[in-house]
Design an enzyme around this catalytic site. Structure first.
Site, PDB file in Angstrom:
ATOM      1  N   ASP A  12       0.814  -1.228   0.000  1.00 32.32           N
ATOM      2  CA  ASP A  12       0.000   0.000   0.000  1.00 32.32           C
ATOM      3  C   ASP A  12       0.844   1.273   0.000  1.00 32.32           C
ATOM      4  O   ASP A  12       0.438   2.292   0.559  1.00 32.32           O
ATOM      5  CB  ASP A  12      -0.956   0.030   1.216  1.00 32.32           C
ATOM      6  CG  ASP A  12      -1.746  -1.249   1.346  1.00 32.32           C
ATOM      7  OD1 ASP A  12      -2.246  -1.711   0.315  1.00 32.32           O
ATOM      8  OD2 ASP A  12      -1.847  -1.785   2.462  1.00 32.32           O
ATOM      9  N   LYS A  15       2.105   2.132  -4.962  1.00 29.88           N
ATOM     10  CA  LYS A  15       2.722   1.487  -6.139  1.00 29.88           C
ATOM     11  C   LYS A  15       1.898   1.698  -7.393  1.00 29.88           C
ATOM     12  O   LYS A  15       2.423   1.859  -8.473  1.00 29.88           O
ATOM     13  CB  LYS A  15       2.784  -0.032  -5.931  1.00 29.88           C
ATOM     14  CG  LYS A  15       4.020  -0.554  -5.324  1.00 29.88           C
ATOM     15  CD  LYS A  15       4.053  -2.052  -5.377  1.00 29.88           C
ATOM     16  CE  LYS A  15       2.837  -2.757  -4.873  1.00 29.88           C
ATOM     17  NZ  LYS A  15       2.573  -2.696  -3.438  1.00 29.88           N
ATOM     18  N   GLY A  39      -4.564  -4.845  -3.984  1.00 35.08           N
ATOM     19  CA  GLY A  39      -5.669  -4.022  -4.458  1.00 35.08           C
ATOM     20  C   GLY A  39      -5.218  -2.612  -4.709  1.00 35.08           C
ATOM     21  O   GLY A  39      -4.528  -2.038  -3.878  1.00 35.08           O
ATOM     22  N   HIS A  40      -5.530  -2.082  -5.862  1.00 36.83           N
ATOM     23  CA  HIS A  40      -5.263  -0.670  -6.058  1.00 36.83           C
ATOM     24  C   HIS A  40      -6.258  -0.020  -6.991  1.00 36.83           C
ATOM     25  O   HIS A  40      -6.877  -0.679  -7.826  1.00 36.83           O
ATOM     26  CB  HIS A  40      -3.814  -0.417  -6.475  1.00 36.83           C
ATOM     27  CG  HIS A  40      -3.364  -1.166  -7.675  1.00 36.83           C
ATOM     28  ND1 HIS A  40      -2.533  -2.252  -7.606  1.00 36.83           N
ATOM     29  CD2 HIS A  40      -3.634  -0.978  -8.958  1.00 36.83           C
ATOM     30  CE1 HIS A  40      -2.315  -2.689  -8.818  1.00 36.83           C
ATOM     31  NE2 HIS A  40      -2.963  -1.946  -9.666  1.00 36.83           N
ATOM     32  N   GLN A 221       2.097  -6.370  -2.928  1.00 39.21           N
ATOM     33  CA  GLN A 221       2.487  -6.324  -1.514  1.00 39.21           C
ATOM     34  C   GLN A 221       3.796  -5.525  -1.355  1.00 39.21           C
ATOM     35  O   GLN A 221       3.982  -4.553  -2.063  1.00 39.21           O
ATOM     36  CB  GLN A 221       2.594  -7.727  -0.903  1.00 39.21           C
ATOM     37  CG  GLN A 221       1.262  -8.425  -0.740  1.00 39.21           C
ATOM     38  CD  GLN A 221       0.784  -9.115  -1.990  1.00 39.21           C
ATOM     39  OE1 GLN A 221       1.531  -9.851  -2.620  1.00 39.21           O
ATOM     40  NE2 GLN A 221      -0.443  -8.908  -2.369  1.00 39.21           N
TER      41      GLN A 221
HETATM   42  P1  IMP Z   1      -2.314 -12.819   2.629  1.00 37.22           P
HETATM   43  O1  IMP Z   1      -1.428 -12.277   1.553  1.00 37.22           O
HETATM   44  O2  IMP Z   1      -3.767 -12.609   2.343  1.00 37.22           O
HETATM   45  O3  IMP Z   1      -1.975 -14.220   3.015  1.00 37.22           O
HETATM   46  O4  IMP Z   1      -2.040 -11.932   3.954  1.00 37.22           O
HETATM   47  C1  IMP Z   1      -0.780 -11.978   4.638  1.00 37.22           C
HETATM   48  C2  IMP Z   1      -0.388 -10.610   5.151  1.00 37.22           C
HETATM   49  O5  IMP Z   1      -0.102  -9.772   4.042  1.00 37.22           O
HETATM   50  C3  IMP Z   1      -1.486  -9.888   5.944  1.00 37.22           C
HETATM   51  O6  IMP Z   1      -0.855  -9.104   6.946  1.00 37.22           O
HETATM   52  C4  IMP Z   1      -2.130  -8.992   4.916  1.00 37.22           C
HETATM   53  O7  IMP Z   1      -2.747  -7.867   5.508  1.00 37.22           O
HETATM   54  C5  IMP Z   1      -0.902  -8.596   4.096  1.00 37.22           C
HETATM   55  N1  IMP Z   1      -1.217  -8.216   2.718  1.00 37.22           N
HETATM   56  C6  IMP Z   1      -1.517  -9.019   1.684  1.00 37.22           C
HETATM   57  N2  IMP Z   1      -1.716  -8.317   0.565  1.00 37.22           N
HETATM   58  C7  IMP Z   1      -1.511  -7.035   0.880  1.00 37.22           C
HETATM   59  C8  IMP Z   1      -1.538  -5.811   0.129  1.00 37.22           C
HETATM   60  O8  IMP Z   1      -1.767  -5.785  -1.067  1.00 37.22           O
HETATM   61  N3  IMP Z   1      -1.268  -4.680   0.845  1.00 37.22           N
HETATM   62  C9  IMP Z   1      -0.972  -4.688   2.168  1.00 37.22           C
HETATM   63  N4  IMP Z   1      -0.923  -5.800   2.896  1.00 37.22           N
HETATM   64  C10 IMP Z   1      -1.195  -6.961   2.269  1.00 37.22           C
END
Ligand code: IMP
Length: 424
Positions: A12, A15, A39-40, A221
């Site tokens: 977040d 990007k 997500g963006h 991420q």
């Molecule tokens: P997962 O990717 O859904 O398994 O989540 C694992 C960790 O990554 C959690 O702390 C989520 O909040 C974080 N996370 C996953 N995708 C994003 C993103 O696009 N932005 C910020 N945090 C993310």
């Protein structure tokens, strides 16, 4: 110049805007890891587009956008995103999906949701999109790839191996319903239809033919969520680091010229896990409010804190960053003082860490050592030249460059494309 864009903190970082800007000059854009956990939002053609999987470069209409082998794809999410783009009149003929990408099955999302909702200890705070369980199966050689959907023999053989064990785990470990082979085959038939127009079976040819073109590798991420180098276990299950661009795309390291790490002028994080500079006070609330820090995928309020140069320096190293794009500096326009964490102090022993300690279980004992910078007290959102920035702002940026030992090549002063300063 082939460039990788990677989040340098916990995701977040803004990007989407930087990727969108750099995509203008790219011929081929490759999303190399993650899934619809990302997500963006991009505003273009006077419309708002929400992206989770598809590179936003698709909006230009003349780029090849390839979702690489390192990704995991929830077919329903992909289908929804595709349909929304088509409904909004976007030409998606450049969209291609690797046959080697992994498929997120319904049992993956169920297990992710169950684990999160029932965790008494060790909750990760995932997006519940089935990301971890899909990657777990992939690495355990237990997963389904998109190419399997078009090979009845492979699918049949694989399901005979996967399903008995999967069902045992679903029932015995999670108390969830098992899946019959007929049900999974029917799902796969549906998925085959969803992906059919986009699967790029001649991806080797495409990569070979694109070697002389401009390539943009798009990470999701951020480095601190990397499964190998992030705040493990509070991480995602893939490799957002610059190096991940190779494994996730099919190109080797020599194809990469630059790795641009996108970082906010402060830090945010969603989900659980350590965050040494987190502010749980009014200052944190002020950053959240001015910076609109709420998740695109889950709507969760993001945790906010001061810029952490200890973590960021680590991110420069393991992320392979060659420069930084610093976003949201305008959020500090009304701040009298801005802090930067330059070291951590262990409250038990007094030990000072200037290098990032990778054992996150000791992070609860660490407190940030800050240096304080004077704010600039003026609106920078209309500035387009570095030289026009207020002196205190330039001093702040120069200090960050000194701490990180890489240039800050892009400075973002607002959400619009034009609100960007390219530092020569
Ligand atoms: P997962 O990717 O859904 O398994 O989540 C694992 C960790 O990554 C959690 O702390 C989520 O909040 C974080 N996370 C996953 N995708 C994003 C993103 O696009 N932005 C910020 N945090 C993310």
């Amino acid at each position: 110049m082939n460039k990788v864009v990677v989040g340098a903190q916990w995701g977040d970082e803004g990007k989407a805007k930087i990727t969108d800007l750099l995509a203008q000059d790219a011929d081929l854009i490759i999303r190399y890891q993650g899934g619809c956990n990302a997500g963006h939002t991009v505003v273009a053609h006077n419309k708002t587009f929400k992206f989770h999987l598809i590179p936003s470069g698709i909006l230009y209409g003349n780029k090849t956008c390839f979702i690489g082998a390192g990704t995991v794809i929830l077919p329903e999410a992909f289908d929804k995103e595709v349909k929304e783009l088509i409904e909004q009149g976007i030409d998606i003929s450049g969209l291609k999906v690797s046959p080697l990408a992994s498929i997120t099955m319904p049992y993956h999302t169920e297990v992710d949701g169950y684990s999160e909702d029932n965790a008494k200890k060790g909750k990760i705070g995932t997006t519940k999109k089935g990301i971890g369980p899909t990657y777990t199966d992939k690495v355990a050689r237990f997963g389904l790839k998109i190419e399997d959907l078009y090979s009845p023999e492979a699918l049949n053989e694989k399901l005979d191996v996967i399903l008995p064990l999967k069902n045992k785990t679903l029932e015995k470990v999670y108390g969830l319903q098992p899946y019959s082979k007929e049900c999974v085959l029917a799902l796969c038939e549906k998925y085959a239809e969803i992906f059919k127009p986009y699967v790029c079976f001649d991806w080797q040819e495409m990569l070979n033919n694109s070697k002389k073109k401009q390539i943009l590798f798009e990470g999701a991420q951020g480095v601190m969520l990397d499964v190998d180098y992030g705040t493990y276990p509070f991480v995602t299950s893939s490799n957002p680091i610059g190096g991940g661009a190779c494994t996730g795309s099919g190109y080797g390291p020599k194809m990469i010229d630059e790795v641009i790490g996108v970082a906010k002028a402060y830090v945010t994080r969603v989900g659980e896990g350590p965050f040494v500079t987190e502010l749980t006070d009014e200052t944190g609330d002020k950053i959240r409010e001015i910076g609109h820090e709420f998740g695109v995928t889950t709507g969760r309020p993001r945790r906010c804190g001061w810029f952490d140069a200890v973590t960021m320096k680590y991110s420069v190293l393991v992320g392979g960053l060659t420069s930084v794009a610093l976003t949201k500096i305008d959020v500090f326009d009304t701040f009298d003082e801005i802090k930067v964490c330059t070291a951590y102090k262990d409250t038990r022993t007094g030990e000072i860490y200037t290098s990032y300690p990778t054992n996150v279980y000791i992070h609860k004992y660490l407190e940030p050592v800050y240096e304080t910078h004077k704010g600039w007290g003026e609106n920078v959102s209309n500035i387009r030249e570095y030289s026009q920035l207020p002196d205190n702002c330039k001093k702040y940026l120069a200090r960050l460059e000194e701490l990180l030992e890489v240039p800050i090549s892009i400075i973002s002063v607002g959400p619009d494309r034009e609100q960007t300063i390219f530092k020569k």
